[in-house]
Write a protein that holds these residues in place. Structure first.
Motif, PDB file in Angstrom:
ATOM      1  N   UNK A  40     -24.254  21.440  -7.297  1.00 39.79           N
ATOM      2  CA  UNK A  40     -23.288  20.604  -6.516  1.00 39.79           C
ATOM      3  C   UNK A  40     -23.157  21.346  -4.995  1.00 39.79           C
ATOM      4  N   UNK A  44     -23.450  18.892  -2.163  1.00 42.01           N
ATOM      5  CA  UNK A  44     -22.507  18.807  -1.052  1.00 42.01           C
ATOM      6  C   UNK A  44     -22.944  18.990   0.498  1.00 42.01           C
ATOM      7  N   UNK A  48     -22.736  15.536   2.154  1.00 46.53           N
ATOM      8  CA  UNK A  48     -21.731  15.545   3.360  1.00 46.53           C
ATOM      9  C   UNK A  48     -22.191  15.958   4.511  1.00 46.53           C
ATOM     10  N   UNK A  67      -6.967  16.192  -5.397  1.00 45.44           N
ATOM     11  CA  UNK A  67      -8.149  15.799  -4.925  1.00 45.44           C
ATOM     12  C   UNK A  67      -8.002  14.793  -3.633  1.00 45.44           C
ATOM     13  N   UNK A  71      -9.692  15.560  -0.119  1.00 41.35           N
ATOM     14  CA  UNK A  71     -10.603  14.423   0.574  1.00 41.35           C
ATOM     15  C   UNK A  71     -10.178  14.398   1.980  1.00 41.35           C
TER      16      UNK A  71
ATOM     17  N   UNK B   7     -16.967  18.618 -13.376  1.00 37.26           N
ATOM     18  CA  UNK B   7     -18.097  18.098 -12.621  1.00 37.26           C
ATOM     19  C   UNK B   7     -17.784  16.729 -12.208  1.00 37.26           C
ATOM     20  N   UNK B   9     -15.051  15.195 -11.207  1.00 32.63           N
ATOM     21  CA  UNK B   9     -14.031  15.230 -10.143  1.00 32.63           C
ATOM     22  C   UNK B   9     -14.731  15.875  -8.685  1.00 32.63           C
ATOM     23  N   UNK B  10     -15.495  16.921  -8.928  1.00 37.24           N
ATOM     24  CA  UNK B  10     -16.345  17.464  -7.897  1.00 37.24           C
ATOM     25  C   UNK B  10     -17.397  16.435  -7.137  1.00 37.24           C
ATOM     26  N   UNK B  11     -17.983  15.837  -8.087  1.00 35.44           N
ATOM     27  CA  UNK B  11     -18.933  14.900  -7.766  1.00 35.44           C
ATOM     28  C   UNK B  11     -18.102  13.858  -6.891  1.00 35.44           C
ATOM     29  N   UNK B  13     -15.460  14.003  -5.254  1.00 36.75           N
ATOM     30  CA  UNK B  13     -15.056  14.428  -3.777  1.00 36.75           C
ATOM     31  C   UNK B  13     -16.396  14.545  -2.888  1.00 36.75           C
ATOM     32  N   UNK B  14     -17.556  14.958  -3.508  1.00 40.02           N
ATOM     33  CA  UNK B  14     -18.800  15.034  -2.738  1.00 40.02           C
ATOM     34  C   UNK B  14     -19.178  13.644  -2.187  1.00 40.02           C
ATOM     35  N   UNK B  15     -18.737  12.441  -3.135  1.00 35.32           N
ATOM     36  CA  UNK B  15     -19.382  11.178  -2.735  1.00 35.32           C
ATOM     37  C   UNK B  15     -18.362  10.686  -1.842  1.00 35.32           C
ATOM     38  N   UNK B  16     -17.184  10.705  -1.955  1.00 35.07           N
ATOM     39  CA  UNK B  16     -16.061  10.023  -1.108  1.00 35.07           C
ATOM     40  C   UNK B  16     -15.988  10.686   0.327  1.00 35.07           C
TER      41      UNK B  16
END
Lengths: 227, 112
Positions: A40, A44, A48, A67, A71, B7, B9-11, B13-16
């Protein structure tokens, strides 16, 4: 044969690596420290590819912020890149669509700063290759540094307080950004509101501090011009 | 502190964040020739985003308001942060800032 300007771009990044490598290591260590897996952490960085926003997201995820706040904060930090996008757009105009998309994805504080000074002062350079060389080199170093940090991070005991490296990175970025009085006011007001609002729900101290800081900075800037 | 998010939720966040960041980066490259650029008022505000947001992230991590001024200032994070800020100001070197800040935090934690 690869063009010389590609290598010129890669070479131009060398002095910046001194800042980029420790920053990337911290991004990897902090991610694992906050409970992300090494995959992860690297995901990231790859998707990103924006250090300050990554660290803010990691920091807030580690504190179980909502969340939406995670974001929103990361996106607000990256809004500055809209200025880079507008400023560099005329130089990307001649690029084919695919190159323009890749070049945009690779746009960061550092690649922007390097490219714009080169583009303005030197019209003999092949801009596509120069930019690609510089930006892709920084991308690669960033991924490697994050991956190494993530692997190291799994072995660092949390009692060492290595998590404090995250605010230290922000501090270093902050100090180099505060170059005039309106920015100083933005920082003092933003930081002050965030401290006062430290216990507010939903990390409203952070969002409120950011909004108050931007407003105060813009107000002082306006006032300075009118006077 | 460790996240309790899974995982998925974390992915997410990464994608958004990744998609939004790309949209920001590509915005004016895509729009070039169609509109004039960033409106001056927006640009004026954007200039202060890094200072305001970074300070809002840094300050609560280094300043923990205590019952008295002395208690606030004699805090290991505050001492380490102040020293690191001085190093950042004089050297403009991120690596030196991180090292001095961490060493100062350990030293202050032992001393205070």
């Amino acid at each position: 044969m690869l063009p010389d300007d590609l290598f010129a771009g890669v070479r131009a990044t060398l002095p910046l690596l001194l800042g980029l490598i420790p920053f990337g290591l911290v991004a990897g260590i902090a991610a694992v420290d906050a409970g992300l897996s090494p995959t992860q952490a690297v995901g990231l960085s790859a998707i990103v590819f924006a250090g300050a926003a990554q660290l803010a997201a990691i920091d807030l995820l580690g504190r179980d912020a909502s969340l939406a706040v995670v974001v929103l904060t990361a996106v607000v930090i990256n809004l500055r890149m809209m200025m880079y996008s507008a400023s560099i757009a005329p130089y990307f105009e001649s690029f084919r669509r695919r190159w323009a998309v890749v070049s945009s994805y690779l746009l960061t504080d550092m690649s922007y700063a390097l490219a714009i000074s080169k583009f303005r002062n030197d019209s003999g350079t092949d801009r596509r290759w120069y930019y690609l060389g510089a930006a892709a080199a920084m991308w690669g170093v960033w991924q490697i540094a994050t991956a190494v940090g993530a692997l190291l991070g799994t072995n660092v005991p949390s009692e060492w307080g290595i998590g404090f490296a995250v605010p230290l990175v922000f501090l270093s970025l902050l100090v180099s950004d505060v170059s005039d009085r309106p920015r100083l006011v933005a920082a003092v007001v933003g930081g002050g509101v965030a401290v006062v609002g430290g216990a507010w729900p939903l990390n409203l101290g952070l969002i409120g501090g950011a909004l108050a800081g931007v407003t105060a900075g813009a107000a002082v800037d306006n006032w300075g011009r009118d006077a | 502190m460790t996240t309790t998010y899974g995982p998925l939720a974390i992915w997410a966040v990464v994608l958004v964040v990744g998609a939004a960041t790309f949209a920001i980066r590509y915005s004016f490259v895509y729009l070039f020739g169609r509109i004039d650029g960033v409106p001056p008022r927006v640009e004026a505000a954007l200039r202060f985003v890094p200072a305001a947001v970074l300070a809002a992230l840094v300050a609560p991590a280094m300043i923990d308001p205590g019952p008295t001024l002395a208690a606030t200032v004699l805090d290991d994070r505050f001492v380490a942060g102040t020293l690191a800020a001085a190093v950042a100001w004089y050297t403009d070197d991120m690596f030196a800032t991180i090292v001095v800040g961490l060493v100062a935090l350990w030293a202050a934690g032992a001393a205070l």
